[in-house]
Design a protein around this motif. Structure first.
Motif, PDB file in Angstrom:
ATOM      1  N   GLU A 266     -46.428  13.387 -42.626  1.00  0.00           N
ATOM      2  CA  GLU A 266     -47.512  12.450 -42.393  1.00  0.00           C
ATOM      3  C   GLU A 266     -48.817  13.234 -42.297  1.00  0.00           C
ATOM      4  OE1 GLU A 266     -46.899  10.319 -38.704  1.00  0.00           O
ATOM      5  OE2 GLU A 266     -46.341  12.130 -37.661  1.00  0.00           O
ATOM      6  N   THR A 267     -49.916  12.559 -42.542  1.00  0.00           N
ATOM      7  CA  THR A 267     -51.224  13.215 -42.450  1.00  0.00           C
ATOM      8  C   THR A 267     -51.628  13.329 -40.980  1.00  0.00           C
ATOM      9  OG1 THR A 267     -52.463  11.140 -42.531  1.00  0.00           O
ATOM     10  CG2 THR A 267     -51.926  12.187 -44.652  1.00  0.00           C
ATOM     11  N   ALA A 268     -52.618  14.163 -40.707  1.00  0.00           N
ATOM     12  CA  ALA A 268     -53.116  14.302 -39.335  1.00  0.00           C
ATOM     13  C   ALA A 268     -53.672  12.969 -38.839  1.00  0.00           C
ATOM     14  CB  ALA A 268     -54.185  15.381 -39.275  1.00  0.00           C
ATOM     15  N   TYR A 269     -54.366  12.250 -39.721  1.00  0.00           N
ATOM     16  CA  TYR A 269     -54.917  10.936 -39.360  1.00  0.00           C
ATOM     17  C   TYR A 269     -53.801   9.978 -38.947  1.00  0.00           C
ATOM     18  CZ  TYR A 269     -57.098   6.365 -39.792  1.00  0.00           C
ATOM     19  OH  TYR A 269     -57.532   5.098 -39.543  1.00  0.00           O
ATOM     20  N   THR A 270     -52.739   9.913 -39.751  1.00  0.00           N
ATOM     21  CA  THR A 270     -51.627   9.013 -39.464  1.00  0.00           C
ATOM     22  C   THR A 270     -50.941   9.396 -38.155  1.00  0.00           C
ATOM     23  OG1 THR A 270     -51.283   8.743 -41.835  1.00  0.00           O
ATOM     24  CG2 THR A 270     -49.491   8.055 -40.406  1.00  0.00           C
ATOM     25  N   LYS A 271     -50.782  10.691 -37.929  1.00  0.00           N
ATOM     26  CA  LYS A 271     -50.117  11.157 -36.713  1.00  0.00           C
ATOM     27  C   LYS A 271     -50.930  10.811 -35.463  1.00  0.00           C
ATOM     28  CE  LYS A 271     -47.578  15.050 -34.991  1.00  0.00           C
ATOM     29  NZ  LYS A 271     -46.970  16.303 -35.397  1.00  0.00           N
ATOM     30  N   VAL A 272     -52.232  11.078 -35.508  1.00  0.00           N
ATOM     31  CA  VAL A 272     -53.085  10.778 -34.347  1.00  0.00           C
ATOM     32  C   VAL A 272     -53.118   9.282 -34.089  1.00  0.00           C
ATOM     33  CG1 VAL A 272     -55.458  10.848 -33.482  1.00  0.00           C
ATOM     34  CG2 VAL A 272     -54.458  12.868 -34.557  1.00  0.00           C
ATOM     35  N   LYS A 273     -53.234   8.491 -35.143  1.00  0.00           N
ATOM     36  CA  LYS A 273     -53.235   7.032 -34.995  1.00  0.00           C
ATOM     37  C   LYS A 273     -51.933   6.553 -34.355  1.00  0.00           C
ATOM     38  CE  LYS A 273     -53.655   2.783 -37.681  1.00  0.00           C
ATOM     39  NZ  LYS A 273     -53.850   2.215 -39.010  1.00  0.00           N
ATOM     40  N   ARG A 274     -50.798   7.094 -34.823  1.00  0.00           N
ATOM     41  CA  ARG A 274     -49.499   6.713 -34.270  1.00  0.00           C
ATOM     42  C   ARG A 274     -49.398   7.092 -32.792  1.00  0.00           C
ATOM     43  NH1 ARG A 274     -45.283   9.804 -33.547  1.00  0.00           N
ATOM     44  NH2 ARG A 274     -45.970  11.407 -34.991  1.00  0.00           N
ATOM     45  N   LEU A 275     -49.873   8.280 -32.436  1.00  0.00           N
ATOM     46  CA  LEU A 275     -49.819   8.721 -31.039  1.00  0.00           C
ATOM     47  C   LEU A 275     -50.703   7.857 -30.143  1.00  0.00           C
ATOM     48  CD1 LEU A 275     -49.876  12.574 -31.581  1.00  0.00           C
ATOM     49  CD2 LEU A 275     -47.962  11.209 -30.716  1.00  0.00           C
ATOM     50  N   ILE A 276     -51.880   7.502 -30.614  1.00  0.00           N
ATOM     51  CA  ILE A 276     -52.781   6.651 -29.820  1.00  0.00           C
ATOM     52  C   ILE A 276     -52.158   5.283 -29.600  1.00  0.00           C
ATOM     53  CG2 ILE A 276     -54.983   5.415 -29.859  1.00  0.00           C
ATOM     54  CD1 ILE A 276     -56.144   7.926 -31.258  1.00  0.00           C
ATOM     55  N   ILE A 277     -51.631   4.697 -30.650  1.00  0.00           N
ATOM     56  CA  ILE A 277     -51.034   3.363 -30.532  1.00  0.00           C
ATOM     57  C   ILE A 277     -49.797   3.399 -29.631  1.00  0.00           C
ATOM     58  CG2 ILE A 277     -49.810   1.568 -31.828  1.00  0.00           C
ATOM     59  CD1 ILE A 277     -51.810   2.128 -34.115  1.00  0.00           C
ATOM     60  N   SER A 278     -48.954   4.415 -29.804  1.00  0.00           N
ATOM     61  CA  SER A 278     -47.720   4.460 -29.016  1.00  0.00           C
ATOM     62  C   SER A 278     -47.978   4.752 -27.541  1.00  0.00           C
ATOM     63  CB  SER A 278     -46.746   5.484 -29.596  1.00  0.00           C
ATOM     64  OG  SER A 278     -47.245   6.790 -29.436  1.00  0.00           O
ATOM     65  N   ASN A 279     -49.092   5.416 -27.231  1.00  0.00           N
ATOM     66  CA  ASN A 279     -49.391   5.740 -25.836  1.00  0.00           C
ATOM     67  C   ASN A 279     -50.412   4.810 -25.205  1.00  0.00           C
ATOM     68  OD1 ASN A 279     -47.727   8.104 -25.374  1.00  0.00           O
ATOM     69  ND2 ASN A 279     -48.989   9.069 -26.932  1.00  0.00           N
TER      70      ASN A 279
END
Length: 68
Positions: free
Chosen positions: A32-45
């Motif tokens: 996954e891209t850095a953008y996708t990873k950060v977005k996923r982490l923000i949403i999940s937390n």
């Protein structure tokens, strides 16, 4: 030329008198891209942050009422 060095990027940013130096590397195995990873982490937390915010508000109310 070393291929690892060509995939490295160093960014230096100053925020509020503090200098932050970040080295980023590109992975050939990334899924996954850095953008996708950060977005996923923000949403999940985000639910945890809401809970933290509520806890902080409760603590500040407790401190305020105990000072009276």
């Amino acid at each position: 030329m070393n291929t690892e060095n060509s995939k490295s990027r160093i960014t230096e940013t100053s925020i509020g008198g503090t200098v932050y130096i970040v080295e980023s590397l590109v992975s050939d195995n990334a899924k996954e891209t850095a953008y996708t990873k950060v977005k996923r982490l923000i949403i999940s937390n985000s639910k945890d942050l809401i809970k933290l915010s509520e806890t902080t508000q409760l603590l500040s109310q407790k401190d305020y009422t105990s000072a009276k």
